[in-house]
Design an enzyme around this catalytic site. Sequence first.
Site, PDB file in Angstrom:
ATOM      1  N   PRO A  19       0.790  -1.226   0.000  1.00 54.59           N
ATOM      2  CA  PRO A  19       0.000   0.000   0.000  1.00 54.59           C
ATOM      3  C   PRO A  19       0.827   1.284   0.000  1.00 54.59           C
ATOM      4  CG  PRO A  19      -0.103  -1.078   2.135  1.00 54.59           C
ATOM      5  CD  PRO A  19       0.547  -2.049   1.182  1.00 54.59           C
ATOM      6  N   ASN A  20       0.322   2.237  -0.779  1.00 55.58           N
ATOM      7  CA  ASN A  20       0.876   3.594  -0.885  1.00 55.58           C
ATOM      8  C   ASN A  20       2.165   3.685  -1.691  1.00 55.58           C
ATOM      9  OD1 ASN A  20      -1.173   4.934   0.709  1.00 55.58           O
ATOM     10  ND2 ASN A  20      -0.314   3.818   2.441  1.00 55.58           N
ATOM     11  N   ARG A  27       4.869  10.943  -2.712  1.00 60.77           N
ATOM     12  CA  ARG A  27       4.581  10.641  -1.301  1.00 60.77           C
ATOM     13  C   ARG A  27       5.782  11.006  -0.432  1.00 60.77           C
ATOM     14  NH1 ARG A  27       4.685   4.509   1.235  1.00 60.77           N
ATOM     15  NH2 ARG A  27       3.948   5.115   3.287  1.00 60.77           N
ATOM     16  N   TYR A  32      10.783   9.214   1.287  1.00 58.73           N
ATOM     17  CA  TYR A  32      10.824   8.086   0.348  1.00 58.73           C
ATOM     18  C   TYR A  32      11.561   8.384  -0.951  1.00 58.73           C
ATOM     19  CZ  TYR A  32       7.555   5.878   3.511  1.00 58.73           C
ATOM     20  OH  TYR A  32       6.990   5.307   4.618  1.00 58.73           O
ATOM     21  N   ASN A  84       8.104  -5.593  -0.864  1.00 62.05           N
ATOM     22  CA  ASN A  84       7.989  -4.477   0.063  1.00 62.05           C
ATOM     23  C   ASN A  84       6.513  -4.427   0.442  1.00 62.05           C
ATOM     24  OD1 ASN A  84       7.840  -2.135   1.497  1.00 62.05           O
ATOM     25  ND2 ASN A  84       8.991  -0.880   0.049  1.00 62.05           N
ATOM     26  N   ALA A  87       3.201  -0.866   4.865  1.00 60.78           N
ATOM     27  CA  ALA A  87       2.657  -0.863   6.234  1.00 60.78           C
ATOM     28  C   ALA A  87       2.192  -2.257   6.679  1.00 60.78           C
ATOM     29  CB  ALA A  87       1.512   0.136   6.331  1.00 60.78           C
ATOM     30  N   GLU A 108      12.931  -9.250   1.838  1.00 58.75           N
ATOM     31  CA  GLU A 108      12.088  -8.147   2.314  1.00 58.75           C
ATOM     32  C   GLU A 108      12.838  -6.840   2.064  1.00 58.75           C
ATOM     33  OE1 GLU A 108      11.121  -8.573   6.484  1.00 58.75           O
ATOM     34  OE2 GLU A 108      10.510  -6.474   6.667  1.00 58.75           O
ATOM     35  N   HIS A 110      12.704  -2.527   2.190  1.00 52.91           N
ATOM     36  CA  HIS A 110      12.104  -1.242   2.585  1.00 52.91           C
ATOM     37  C   HIS A 110      13.003  -0.129   2.086  1.00 52.91           C
ATOM     38  CE1 HIS A 110       9.279  -3.316   5.131  1.00 52.91           C
ATOM     39  NE2 HIS A 110      10.292  -4.035   5.580  1.00 52.91           N
ATOM     40  N   LEU A 111      12.387   0.903   1.566  1.00 51.47           N
ATOM     41  CA  LEU A 111      13.165   2.047   1.108  1.00 51.47           C
ATOM     42  C   LEU A 111      13.874   2.715   2.278  1.00 51.47           C
ATOM     43  CD1 LEU A 111      10.221   3.140  -1.062  1.00 51.47           C
ATOM     44  CD2 LEU A 111      12.480   2.884  -2.061  1.00 51.47           C
ATOM     45  N   ARG A 117      12.942   4.854  12.503  1.00 53.70           N
ATOM     46  CA  ARG A 117      11.660   5.549  12.430  1.00 53.70           C
ATOM     47  C   ARG A 117      10.806   5.214  13.663  1.00 53.70           C
ATOM     48  NH1 ARG A 117       9.094   4.930   6.677  1.00 53.70           N
ATOM     49  NH2 ARG A 117       7.899   6.693   7.511  1.00 53.70           N
TER      50      ARG A 117
HETATM   51  C1  DQA Z   1       8.207   1.075   3.873  1.00 52.57           C
HETATM   52  C2  DQA Z   1       8.283   1.311   5.380  1.00 52.57           C
HETATM   53  C3  DQA Z   1       6.924   1.088   6.023  1.00 52.57           C
HETATM   54  O1  DQA Z   1       7.004   1.299   7.415  1.00 52.57           O
HETATM   55  C4  DQA Z   1       5.900   2.044   5.452  1.00 52.57           C
HETATM   56  O2  DQA Z   1       4.626   1.786   5.994  1.00 52.57           O
HETATM   57  C5  DQA Z   1       5.869   2.033   3.976  1.00 52.57           C
HETATM   58  C6  DQA Z   1       7.122   1.906   3.231  1.00 52.57           C
HETATM   59  C7  DQA Z   1       9.529   1.452   3.178  1.00 52.57           C
HETATM   60  O3  DQA Z   1       9.680   1.063   2.016  1.00 52.57           O
HETATM   61  O4  DQA Z   1      10.366   2.136   3.770  1.00 52.57           O
HETATM   62  O5  DQA Z   1       4.815   2.256   3.376  1.00 52.57           O
HETATM   63  O6  DQA Z   1       7.965  -0.290   3.633  1.00 52.57           O
END
Ligand code: DQA
Length: 157
Positions: A19-20, A27, A32, A84, A87, A108, A110-111, A117
């Site tokens: 998501p997102n 965003r 990001y 990825n 959330a 896995e 994550h950016l 965080r």
């Molecule tokens: C994320 C980190 C997550 O905590 C966040 O909810 C995201 C992006 C990242 O790529 O850093 O949407 O997965």
Amino acid sequence: MPNDVKPLDSCDIVLLNGPNLNLLGTREPEVYGADTLNSIENRMLVKAQSADLKLESRQTNFEGELVTLIQQIKSVGAKFLIINAAAYTHTSIAIRDAISAVDVPFIEVHLTNIYKREHFRHHSYLSDRAEAVICGFGPMGYDVAFDYVIGKLKGSL
Ligand code: DQA
């Protein structure tokens, strides 16, 4: 209303973004970065193609769609998942269970450095099952994941 995500086609590698992540580029760019998901996906397609591997890439904002896509991984012949889960990483037992059910090796990604965080981002339902976890490298994390997976599938690692 969930848009039905296109089912996976036969492939070697599956890339899933949660998501997102469709909003990358606009965003919270200070968090990001400026790259769009499209540009990342295209770069990964080129990487896979130049290694003679087929990539299927999907993004969805819906947890159940991620579960359904993960369930298809074995039947389409994929050997590796790069995910990825955004959330849902921090909340989804369903995604964890789907990955366990298909028993496919996965990376896995994550950016951002999720450990730098908010506290609620420090726990991942996926990490203890992952072959590797990459976070904090921005879009380059996808390149690292792909180089690793290509090396594994091509026998150079
Ligand atoms: C994320 C980190 C997550 O905590 C966040 O909810 C995201 C992006 C990242 O790529 O850093 O949407 O997965």
